[in-house]
Design an enzyme around this catalytic site. Structure first.
Site, mmCIF file in Angstrom:
data_model
loop_
_atom_site.group_PDB
_atom_site.id
_atom_site.type_symbol
_atom_site.label_atom_id
_atom_site.label_comp_id
_atom_site.label_asym_id
_atom_site.label_seq_id
_atom_site.Cartn_x
_atom_site.Cartn_y
_atom_site.Cartn_z
ATOM 1 C CG ASP A 32 -11.712 -5.388 2.499
ATOM 2 O OD1 ASP A 32 -11.417 -5.293 1.294
ATOM 3 O OD2 ASP A 32 -10.770 -5.666 3.232
ATOM 4 C CG ASN A 36 -3.978 -6.781 -1.551
ATOM 5 O OD1 ASN A 36 -3.870 -7.354 -2.656
ATOM 6 N ND2 ASN A 36 -3.209 -6.731 -0.671
ATOM 7 C CB SER A 125 4.301 0.776 8.575
ATOM 8 O OG SER A 125 5.645 0.367 8.142
ATOM 9 C CB THR A 127 7.892 2.251 6.857
ATOM 10 O OG1 THR A 127 8.760 2.696 5.716
ATOM 11 C CG2 THR A 127 6.416 2.759 6.792
ATOM 12 C CE1 TYR A 150 1.871 0.894 3.548
ATOM 13 C CE2 TYR A 150 4.185 0.755 4.169
ATOM 14 C CZ TYR A 150 2.756 0.570 4.232
ATOM 15 O OH TYR A 150 2.327 -0.149 5.404
ATOM 16 C CE LYS A 154 0.204 2.094 6.533
ATOM 17 N NZ LYS A 154 -1.009 1.663 6.860
ATOM 18 C CG ASN A 180 9.603 -6.801 8.197
ATOM 19 O OD1 ASN A 180 9.631 -5.538 8.914
ATOM 20 N ND2 ASN A 180 9.693 -7.109 7.005
ATOM 21 N NE ARG A 232 13.555 -4.787 6.434
ATOM 22 C CZ ARG A 232 14.759 -4.453 6.256
ATOM 23 N NH1 ARG A 232 15.810 -4.661 6.879
ATOM 24 N NH2 ARG A 232 14.971 -3.746 5.038
HETATM 25 P P1 NAD Z 1 -3.896 -6.242 3.002
HETATM 26 O O1 NAD Z 1 -4.008 -5.642 1.673
HETATM 27 O O2 NAD Z 1 -4.015 -7.807 3.075
HETATM 28 O O3 NAD Z 1 -5.094 -5.548 3.771
HETATM 29 C C1 NAD Z 1 -5.823 -4.213 3.685
HETATM 30 C C2 NAD Z 1 -7.098 -4.460 3.553
HETATM 31 O O4 NAD Z 1 -7.579 -3.240 3.011
HETATM 32 C C3 NAD Z 1 -7.407 -5.161 2.122
HETATM 33 O O5 NAD Z 1 -8.377 -6.462 2.242
HETATM 34 C C4 NAD Z 1 -8.291 -4.320 0.897
HETATM 35 O O6 NAD Z 1 -9.156 -4.931 0.070
HETATM 36 C C5 NAD Z 1 -8.667 -3.354 1.794
HETATM 37 N N1 NAD Z 1 -8.743 -2.002 1.285
HETATM 38 C C6 NAD Z 1 -7.818 -1.289 0.960
HETATM 39 N N2 NAD Z 1 -8.284 0.139 0.524
HETATM 40 C C7 NAD Z 1 -9.630 0.127 0.950
HETATM 41 C C8 NAD Z 1 -10.864 1.029 0.826
HETATM 42 N N3 NAD Z 1 -10.416 2.223 0.104
HETATM 43 N N4 NAD Z 1 -11.833 0.705 1.203
HETATM 44 C C9 NAD Z 1 -12.188 -0.825 1.775
HETATM 45 N N5 NAD Z 1 -11.332 -1.579 1.868
HETATM 46 C C10 NAD Z 1 -10.052 -1.052 1.383
HETATM 47 O O7 NAD Z 1 -2.836 -5.808 4.102
HETATM 48 P P2 NAD Z 1 -2.424 -6.105 5.392
HETATM 49 O O8 NAD Z 1 -1.144 -6.876 5.384
HETATM 50 O O9 NAD Z 1 -3.352 -6.922 5.879
HETATM 51 O O10 NAD Z 1 -2.311 -4.760 6.026
HETATM 52 C C11 NAD Z 1 -3.145 -4.174 6.809
HETATM 53 C C12 NAD Z 1 -2.712 -2.525 7.149
HETATM 54 O O11 NAD Z 1 -1.481 -3.004 7.991
HETATM 55 C C13 NAD Z 1 -2.358 -1.858 6.144
HETATM 56 O O12 NAD Z 1 -2.855 -0.413 6.209
HETATM 57 C C14 NAD Z 1 -1.115 -1.907 5.963
HETATM 58 O O13 NAD Z 1 -0.472 -0.601 5.598
HETATM 59 C C15 NAD Z 1 -0.475 -2.141 7.405
HETATM 60 N N6 NAD Z 1 0.780 -2.693 7.396
HETATM 61 C C16 NAD Z 1 1.124 -3.889 6.802
HETATM 62 C C17 NAD Z 1 2.358 -4.653 7.087
HETATM 63 C C18 NAD Z 1 2.726 -5.687 6.456
HETATM 64 O O14 NAD Z 1 3.979 -6.063 6.182
HETATM 65 N N7 NAD Z 1 1.756 -6.596 5.939
HETATM 66 C C19 NAD Z 1 3.258 -3.715 7.775
HETATM 67 C C20 NAD Z 1 3.016 -2.450 8.494
HETATM 68 C C21 NAD Z 1 1.779 -1.878 8.295
HETATM 69 N N1 UFG Z 2 13.864 -9.658 0.135
HETATM 70 C C1 UFG Z 2 14.442 -10.375 -0.734
HETATM 71 N N2 UFG Z 2 13.807 -10.968 -1.641
HETATM 72 C C2 UFG Z 2 12.473 -10.516 -1.960
HETATM 73 C C3 UFG Z 2 11.766 -9.873 -1.098
HETATM 74 C C4 UFG Z 2 12.336 -9.549 -0.074
HETATM 75 O O1 UFG Z 2 15.823 -10.406 -0.529
HETATM 76 O O2 UFG Z 2 12.180 -11.280 -2.963
HETATM 77 C C5 UFG Z 2 14.394 -8.789 1.435
HETATM 78 C C6 UFG Z 2 14.234 -7.726 1.442
HETATM 79 O O3 UFG Z 2 15.360 -6.939 0.812
HETATM 80 C C7 UFG Z 2 14.225 -7.340 3.032
HETATM 81 C C8 UFG Z 2 13.646 -8.472 3.483
HETATM 82 O O4 UFG Z 2 13.548 -9.319 2.652
HETATM 83 O O5 UFG Z 2 15.548 -7.090 3.389
HETATM 84 C C9 UFG Z 2 12.233 -8.150 3.841
HETATM 85 O O6 UFG Z 2 11.525 -7.537 2.879
HETATM 86 P P1 UFG Z 2 9.840 -7.423 2.728
HETATM 87 O O7 UFG Z 2 9.531 -6.641 1.533
HETATM 88 O O8 UFG Z 2 9.343 -8.617 3.163
HETATM 89 O O9 UFG Z 2 9.838 -6.223 4.057
HETATM 90 P P2 UFG Z 2 10.350 -4.882 4.214
HETATM 91 O O10 UFG Z 2 11.095 -4.854 5.571
HETATM 92 O O11 UFG Z 2 10.959 -4.557 2.946
HETATM 93 O O12 UFG Z 2 8.928 -4.083 4.303
HETATM 94 C C10 UFG Z 2 8.008 -4.475 5.233
HETATM 95 C C11 UFG Z 2 6.433 -3.966 4.779
HETATM 96 C C12 UFG Z 2 6.280 -2.504 4.644
HETATM 97 C C13 UFG Z 2 6.905 -1.894 5.935
HETATM 98 C C14 UFG Z 2 8.076 -2.263 6.343
HETATM 99 C C15 UFG Z 2 8.297 -1.746 7.660
HETATM 100 O O13 UFG Z 2 6.315 -4.726 3.505
HETATM 101 O O14 UFG Z 2 4.995 -2.316 4.302
HETATM 102 O O15 UFG Z 2 8.077 -3.736 6.490
HETATM 103 O O16 UFG Z 2 7.295 -2.115 8.541
HETATM 104 F F1 UFG Z 2 6.830 -0.356 5.626
#
Ligand code: NAD
Ligand code: UFG
Length: 341
Positions: A32, A36, A125, A127, A150, A154, A180, A232
């Site tokens: 890593d 983040n 995702s 998404t 974003y 994906k 989510n 969600r």
């Molecule tokens: P996160 O940011 O906590 O984890 C991602 C990790 O990747 C971080 O530790 C960051 O430092 C590392 N990273 C980013 N770019 C890098 C690079 N170039 N080299 C090395 N390390 C790098 O996010 P998360 O919630 O754990 O998500 C993990 C994966 O799942 C991501 O790809 C994210 O897009 C995907 N995802 C997350 C969600 C969500 O809601 N959390 C939903 C759908 C998909």
């Molecule tokens: N929301 C609020 N107030 C806030 C934050 C969020 O009302 O301050 C609402 C949003 O409008 C949405 C719901 O809470 O209706 C969930 O929002 P999130 O931002 O937590 O999640 P999303 O569904 O928008 O997005 C998430 C991930 C994306 C991913 C997507 C689909 O953040 O990475 O799910 O998997 F692409």
């Protein structure tokens, strides 16, 4: 013992997956760049499991560094978590998102081919279903038109993996489409640690509850849902992490490309989440209703039947568990990992 390489494994989902892989008897190697995250998350993974993790500070785009890691470890499968994930930021800095997310993927595929590592699981995702697919989402649906860079990264990375696997029959790919993820490990030792103002709902709620933010704004109250707020498919991160273990078990035994939704199949509205959080934890979450957030869809949730059928996986934890564990993590770590760096 099989060794799994977690690219971006110090993050929220990666650290929880590391715990479950170690508990299941896998060796775990993490790289890593901490863009983040914090290495403290992995120290805590080691405390939770009593097992050690080989940890590298590395940018996954750095092929030379990746080669060093692949040379030093006999890797059986890769899980690719390394990506930037803030939807709003991706609209403002699209090039940074395409550069980071696509390049990490290309570097991994190049170095995997060089070292004959044949298995990769990718953090995709929901998404990618875009704006026009009906709910619940099914893996057989076409990828849709995404609403932000974003999401496009994906969708593009899914395409890259599919093309790479088509060209190389030795390459096996699993695309995991997360819904989510919320919640935290029940120990309260690891959890989601956003930098700055949280974009996502649950970290915002916990920061309001702990007094770091004044109130939550609920984005929109006029959606075509029963209470007018967006719905969600929230999934406990520990359930999600266990889904990765099942995917690893599967990919080590099967070849080809598979796509799986990882969700509960049951959507909740924003208002339901806020109410549940307050009731389960006995803490108020001051909130008000504001304008819709651009790009939000009214409702989406998974059909997760395929994961049950092929992986033998389904979610086990409830909304109550998600609310309790999110709060437990926030209370114990009001500043996330920062006091421990
Ligand atoms: P996160 O940011 O906590 O984890 C991602 C990790 O990747 C971080 O530790 C960051 O430092 C590392 N990273 C980013 N770019 C890098 C690079 N170039 N080299 C090395 N390390 C790098 O996010 P998360 O919630 O754990 O998500 C993990 C994966 O799942 C991501 O790809 C994210 O897009 C995907 N995802 C997350 C969600 C969500 O809601 N959390 C939903 C759908 C998909
Ligand atoms: N929301 C609020 N107030 C806030 C934050 C969020 O009302 O301050 C609402 C949003 O409008 C949405 C719901 O809470 O209706 C969930 O929002 P999130 O931002 O937590 O999640 P999303 O569904 O928008 O997005 C998430 C991930 C994306 C991913 C997507 C689909 O953040 O990475 O799910 O998997 F692409």
């Amino acid at each position: 013992m099989k060794t799994i390489f977690l690219a971006g494994g110090a993050g929220y989902i990666g650290s929880h997956t590391a715990v479950e892989l170690l508990n299941a008897g896998y060796e775990v190697v993490v790289a890593d760049n901490y863009s983040n995250s914090s290495p403290e998350a992995i120290r805590r993974v080691e405390q939770i499991t009593g097992k050690s993790v080989k940890l590298y500070e590395a940018d996954i785009r750095d092929n030379a560094k990746l080669k060093e890691i692949f040379r030093e470890n006999k890797i059986d499968a890769v899980i690719h978590f390394a990506g930037l994930k803030a939807v709003g930021e991706s609209v403002k800095k699209p090039v940074m998102y395409y550069r980071n997310n696509i390049d990490t993927t290309l570097s991994l595929l190049e170095v995997m081919a060089e070292f004959d590592v044949r298995n990769i699981i990718f953090s995709s995702s929901a998404t990618v279903y875009g704006e026009s697919n009906p709910v619940p989402y099914l893996e057989t649906m076409q990828r849709g038109v995404c609403t932000n860079p974003y999401g496009w990264t994906k969708a593009m990375m899914e395409q890259i993996f599919e093309d790479a696997a088509k060209a190389d029959e030795n390459l096996s790919v699993i695309l995991l489409r997360y819904f989510n993820p919320i919640g935290a490990h029940p120990s309260g030792m690891i959890g989601e640690d956003p930098r700055g103002i949280p974009n996502n709902l649950m970290p915002y709620i916990t920061q309001v509850a702990v007094g770091k933010r004044d109130h939550l704004t609920i984005f929109g109250k006029d959606y075509p849902t029963p209470d007018g707020t967006c719905m969600r498919d929230y999934i406990h991160v520990v359930d999600l992490a266990k889904g990765h273990v099942k995917a690893v078990d599967y990919i080590l035994e099967h070849s080809g490309v598979e796509v799986f939704n990882l969700g509960t199949g049951r959507p909740y509205s924003v208002t339901e989440i806020v109410n549940a959080f307050e009731q389960v934890n006995g803490v108020p979450v001051p909130h008000e209703y504001g304008a819709r957030r651009e790009g939000d869809l009214p409702q989406f949730f998974a059909n997760a039947d395929k994961a049950l059928k092929l992986l033998g996986w389904k979610t086990e934890l409830s909304l109550e568990d998600m609310c309790r564990d999110s709060w437990n993590w926030q209370k114990k770590n009001p500043n996330g990992y920062r006091n421990s760096d």
